[in-house]
Write a protein that holds these residues in place. Structure first.
Motif, mmCIF file in Angstrom:
data_model
loop_
_atom_site.group_PDB
_atom_site.id
_atom_site.type_symbol
_atom_site.label_atom_id
_atom_site.label_comp_id
_atom_site.label_asym_id
_atom_site.label_seq_id
_atom_site.Cartn_x
_atom_site.Cartn_y
_atom_site.Cartn_z
ATOM 1 N N GLN A 103 3.081 13.266 -5.779
ATOM 2 C CA GLN A 103 3.598 14.624 -4.859
ATOM 3 C C GLN A 103 2.938 14.164 -3.533
ATOM 4 O OE1 GLN A 103 3.201 18.361 -7.473
ATOM 5 N NE2 GLN A 103 2.836 19.292 -5.545
ATOM 6 N N VAL A 104 0.766 14.157 -4.158
ATOM 7 C CA VAL A 104 -0.060 14.326 -3.545
ATOM 8 C C VAL A 104 -0.083 13.282 -2.193
ATOM 9 C CG1 VAL A 104 -1.241 15.842 -5.173
ATOM 10 C CG2 VAL A 104 -1.694 13.348 -4.562
ATOM 11 N N SER A 105 0.613 12.151 -2.024
ATOM 12 C CA SER A 105 0.340 10.999 -1.833
ATOM 13 C C SER A 105 2.364 10.553 -1.049
ATOM 14 C CB SER A 105 0.730 9.697 -2.573
ATOM 15 O OG SER A 105 -0.543 9.473 -3.364
ATOM 16 N N ALA A 106 2.583 11.799 -0.605
ATOM 17 C CA ALA A 106 4.319 11.558 -0.255
ATOM 18 C C ALA A 106 4.040 11.495 1.455
ATOM 19 C CB ALA A 106 4.584 13.331 0.208
ATOM 20 N N SER A 107 3.080 11.285 1.997
ATOM 21 C CA SER A 107 2.855 10.301 3.430
ATOM 22 C C SER A 107 2.617 9.155 3.504
ATOM 23 C CB SER A 107 2.559 11.241 4.380
ATOM 24 O OG SER A 107 1.214 11.429 4.137
ATOM 25 N N ALA A 108 1.387 9.185 1.978
ATOM 26 C CA ALA A 108 0.371 7.566 1.483
ATOM 27 C C ALA A 108 1.721 6.651 1.794
ATOM 28 C CB ALA A 108 -0.045 7.566 1.506
ATOM 29 N N ARG A 109 1.225 5.345 3.096
ATOM 30 C CA ARG A 109 1.661 4.030 3.031
ATOM 31 C C ARG A 109 1.634 3.030 1.983
ATOM 32 N NH1 ARG A 109 3.965 0.452 1.593
ATOM 33 N NH2 ARG A 109 4.371 -2.142 3.190
ATOM 34 N N ARG A 110 0.326 3.477 1.057
ATOM 35 C CA ARG A 110 0.243 2.832 -0.142
ATOM 36 C C ARG A 110 -0.466 3.668 -1.301
ATOM 37 N NH1 ARG A 110 2.191 -1.031 -0.774
ATOM 38 N NH2 ARG A 110 1.165 -2.492 -0.512
ATOM 39 N N VAL A 111 -0.190 3.424 -1.900
ATOM 40 C CA VAL A 111 -0.229 4.301 -3.502
ATOM 41 C C VAL A 111 -0.987 3.296 -3.974
ATOM 42 C CG1 VAL A 111 0.140 6.056 -5.419
ATOM 43 C CG2 VAL A 111 1.514 5.899 -2.899
ATOM 44 N N LEU A 221 -4.760 -2.024 -0.219
ATOM 45 C CA LEU A 221 -4.319 -1.258 0.957
ATOM 46 C C LEU A 221 -3.282 -1.546 2.197
ATOM 47 C CD1 LEU A 221 -7.983 0.893 1.226
ATOM 48 C CD2 LEU A 221 -5.683 0.696 -0.953
ATOM 49 N N THR A 222 -3.751 -2.675 2.915
ATOM 50 C CA THR A 222 -2.900 -2.549 3.671
ATOM 51 C C THR A 222 -2.419 -3.813 3.756
ATOM 52 O OG1 THR A 222 -4.760 -4.062 4.349
ATOM 53 C CG2 THR A 222 -4.693 -1.953 5.472
#
Length: 356
Positions: A103-111, A221-222
């Motif tokens: 939920q809090v990572s909705a806009s993140a490219r990597r979780v 992460l990348t």
């Protein structure tokens, strides 16, 4: 890049925080404010900030969100304003926690979810375990971690990366013994007292330096090749508990006396699998291949960093020892007495009944 690190002041996650800052990333740390921060550790301060930006002493910038992980949903606005490109969660322990992470990572490219090799279970055989092995967790902790893995992968798909560390070593961690990860092994060796070890220390383990795990996390992460992948984050050297304990003794400059205790007896007496009662050989080949980092920690260097960062507890000298250390010490004294008596009795029986 903007990185949100949940639990970012812990013994492990603080390394991720520091590595990202050193690389020039903007980092927001979610913490309850009860531990020293990476920037404050040298200054001896406590992390009790709310979300004020601060200079971390490196090229990156550091900001704080003082909150309990369970209340993250109520801080959605602050997290969205930060707009993390990547989120690293070191304190997710079940499926509900993974749902909140998604939920809090909705806009993140990597979780990135920090899990554990314990998900593979206890009967893993003698060959190094790879990520292809089907998990078979036997403890509530491992079952919760596996449920969290599944929930996150279902929720965010290829944006997720699962990292499964083994027994981590380095500053902030404790060495392992019969009673789990505590200070009692180092304290007893330093005092010249015997240390009980399951099956004479024949159990196989694959400890890992926390700095290596942080390097794999940072690389993921990348790295597009980390999309939806699971990685064993373990050391490059498979060893035995005996060699592990001997390495601790060597660093302390003492001669160890290791007392063999049958793991079957311990298991039956305690009603559960004892810590390190089974072989733990794991492979990091996939992480090395896809994330481009070779483990740097050796058994000697990992043990040295761990022991040197631990408080010096002097058994029989200090009067303010922690209750759990005193309890473990008393238990091992009792075990040593039994093992010594059995050894003497067995020697008499063997001498009297030599069939040769």
């Amino acid at each position: 890049m903007k990185v949100l690190v949940i639990g970012g002041t812990g013994a492990f996650a603080s390394r991720v925080t520091a590595a990202c800052l050193a690389s020039g990333d903007d980092v927001m740390v979610v913490s309850r404010g009860q531990r020293a921060t990476p920037a404050d550790q040298q200054a001896g301060q406590r992390a009790d900030r709310t979300s004020d930006r601060t200079d971390a002493g490196g090229p990156g910038t550091l900001s704080w969100l003082q909150a309990d992980r369970a209340t993250l949903a109520s801080h959605q606005r602050e997290i969205e304003a930060f707009a993390p490109d990547a989120v690293v969660d070191a304190i997710c322990f079940d499926a509900a926690g993974a749902d909140l992470l998604a939920q809090v990572s909705a806009s993140a490219r990597r979780v990135v979810l920090i899990s554990t090799v314990d998900v593979y279970g206890e009967e893993v055989g003698a060959a190094p375990v790879t990520e292809e092995r089907e998990p078979a967790p036997v403890t509530p902790y491992a079952r919760g971690k596996l449920a969290a893995e599944h929930a996150l992968l279902d929720a965010v798909g290829s944006r997720a990366t699962i990292v499964r560390p083994s027994h981590m070593l380095g500053r902030g961690f404790r060495t392992a013994g019969l009673w789990g990860r505590t200070e009692h092994v180092v304290a007893r060796l330093r005092a010249g007292r015997p240390v009980a070890v399951l099956d004479g220390g024949r159990g196989v383990i694959t400890p890992v330096w926390a700095g290596d795990v942080a390097a794999w996390v940072q690389a993921s992460l990348t790295a597009p090749r980390a999309d939806g992948e699971v990685f064993n984050a373990v050391g490059g050297e498979i060893t035995t508990m005996r060699r592990y304990l001997e390495a601790i003794a060597a660093h302390l400059g003492v001669t160890p006396r290791l007392l063999p205790v049958p793991s079957t007896v311990v298991r039956d007496a305690l009603g559960t699998a004892a810590q390190f009662a089974f072989h733990r050989p794991y492979s990091c080949a996939k992480a090395v291949r896809l994330l481009g980092h070779e483990p740097a920690g050796t058994l000697a260097s990992m043990v040295a960093e761990t022991v040197d960062a631990m408080p010096v507890r002097r058994l029989g000298v200090d009067t303010d020892l922690p209750p759990e250390l005193l309890a473990a010490d008393a238990a091992e004294d009792a075990i040593a007495e039994v093992v010594d008596r059995q050894a003497r009795e067995l020697a008499v029986v063997l001498a009297a009944n030599d069939p040769r």
